[in-house]
Design an enzyme around this catalytic site. Structure first.
Site, PDB file in Angstrom:
ATOM      1  N   ARG A 103     -16.869 -10.323 -23.932  1.00  0.00           N
ATOM      2  CA  ARG A 103     -17.346  -9.909 -22.618  1.00  0.00           C
ATOM      3  C   ARG A 103     -16.260  -9.242 -21.790  1.00  0.00           C
ATOM      4  O   ARG A 103     -16.488  -8.219 -21.143  1.00  0.00           O
ATOM      5  CB  ARG A 103     -17.937 -11.122 -21.873  1.00  0.00           C
ATOM      6  N   LYS A 138     -10.575   4.264  -2.735  1.00  0.00           N
ATOM      7  CA  LYS A 138     -11.758   3.397  -2.696  1.00  0.00           C
ATOM      8  C   LYS A 138     -11.991   2.808  -4.088  1.00  0.00           C
ATOM      9  O   LYS A 138     -12.921   3.174  -4.802  1.00  0.00           O
ATOM     10  CB  LYS A 138     -12.966   4.173  -2.208  1.00  0.00           C
ATOM     11  N   LYS A 170      -4.991  10.129   9.026  1.00  0.00           N
ATOM     12  CA  LYS A 170      -6.449  10.105   9.152  1.00  0.00           C
ATOM     13  C   LYS A 170      -6.856  10.212  10.627  1.00  0.00           C
ATOM     14  O   LYS A 170      -6.008  10.226  11.530  1.00  0.00           O
ATOM     15  CB  LYS A 170      -6.999   8.818   8.540  1.00  0.00           C
ATOM     16  N   GLU A 200      -5.861  14.867   8.054  1.00  0.00           N
ATOM     17  CA  GLU A 200      -7.313  15.042   8.065  1.00  0.00           C
ATOM     18  C   GLU A 200      -7.735  15.747   9.346  1.00  0.00           C
ATOM     19  O   GLU A 200      -7.298  15.363  10.445  1.00  0.00           O
ATOM     20  CB  GLU A 200      -8.007  13.687   7.975  1.00  0.00           C
ATOM     21  N   ASP A 221     -12.665  17.391   6.489  1.00  0.00           N
ATOM     22  CA  ASP A 221     -13.642  16.315   6.376  1.00  0.00           C
ATOM     23  C   ASP A 221     -15.024  16.732   6.862  1.00  0.00           C
ATOM     24  O   ASP A 221     -15.187  17.213   7.989  1.00  0.00           O
ATOM     25  CB  ASP A 221     -13.163  15.104   7.180  1.00  0.00           C
TER      26      ASP A 221
END
Length: 285
Positions: A103, A138, A170, A200, A221
């Site tokens: 597994r 992410k 950001k 960004e 963005d």
């Protein structure tokens, strides 16, 4: 692009932790009770659906950590395309060890192959254009190295690996600093000459402001293809241009046609479905 395997030094601790999670404090009590200690088997690892393979090293390490006498013979390599029914590898050894590692080995292989598969799909969607597909941070906590490797196996490229290896200013950084200009100036004053700086931007005015200060890359963005085309014209090759924001295989071609250098896609790592791969027992002794 040549796919360079991850060092086993990186892979082993991740696989070991997964095995320890599964074995707990008593080990595989089912296999120990049901399977004779001297029983041996030969199994084949089979793709149940088409896709792109990634994670064979992690899979092999799982078997070998459980029992070093287990031998895995690969018939395909990471980055290879498979059809349903294709045999990926043959594995031979003590049956208890095969069952104990099964597994964990398949979890890694299926998850990473799923990432490679969706990456290959969106890479194909922009085939022939200059843009490259890149992933993001992410990722599943603890599995970033493996997941970013799987993106490379699918033909994509990696964005920064962590907070420490590049500056990415950001929108919240900009808001707290008081604007794009001030954020860039603080970043330049706070890092060494070897560190790249990306910012960004949400508007073309912010982009113009960033270009006046000078940066290595701009993250554009949630812009439309027309806005991206205008942005590329503003930058005129002075920085790397990166498009981001809800990009899918259906929208990627139009975005790539704008002339951007990179297209970043977070769901490659955070939402890729597992590729269905199984173990089939072919012979027992």
């Amino acid at each position: 692009m040549i796919l360079v395997p991850l060092p086993r030094l990186i892979v082993k601790p991740l696989v070991r932790n997964a095995l320890l999670e599964d074995l707990g404090l008593a080990g595989d009590i089912t296999s120990a009770a049901v399977i004779p200690e001297d029983h041996r088997s030969t199994v084949v690892m089979v793709a149940r659906q088409p896709g792109v393979i990634a994670g064979l090293d992690a899979s092999e390490v799982a078997f070998q950590l459980v029992d070093p006498s287990i031998v895995m013979t690969r018939h395909l390599h990471d980055g290879a395309k498979v059809a349903a029914g294709d045999v990926i590898a043959t594995i031979e050894g003590p049956s208890r060890g095969l069952l104990t590692a099964e597994r964990t080995a398949l979890n890694f292989l299926g998850h990473l192959s799923g990432i490679a598969t969706v990456t290959a799909g969106i890479v194909e969607a922009i085939s022939g254009m200059k843009a490259s597909i890149v992933c993001t941070r992410k990722t599943t906590p603890g599995l970033r190295a493996l997941e970013k490797y799987a993106v490379r196996a699918g033909g994509g490229m990696n964005h920064r690996f962590a907070l420490h290896d590049a500056v990415l200013i950001k929108d919240n950084h900009v808001a707290i600093a008081g604007g794009v200009t001030e954020a860039i100036r603080r970043a330049k004053a706070g890092v060494g000459h070897m560190v790249k700086i990306e910012v960004e931007v949400d508007t073309l005015d912010q982009l113009r402001e960033a270009m006046e200060e000078g940066v290595d890359a701009v993250l554009l963005d949630n812009m439309t293809p027309d806005q991206l085309r205008d942005a590329v014209g503003i930058v005129t090759g002075r920085a790397i241009t990166e498009a981001s924001g809800r990009i899918t295989p259906l929208t990627a071609a139009a975005i790539a046609a704008s002339g951007v250098d990179l297209i970043s896609v977070g769901w490659l790592t955070h939402s890729a479905p597992t590729l269905d791969i199984g173990l089939d027992w072919k012979a027992v002794a």
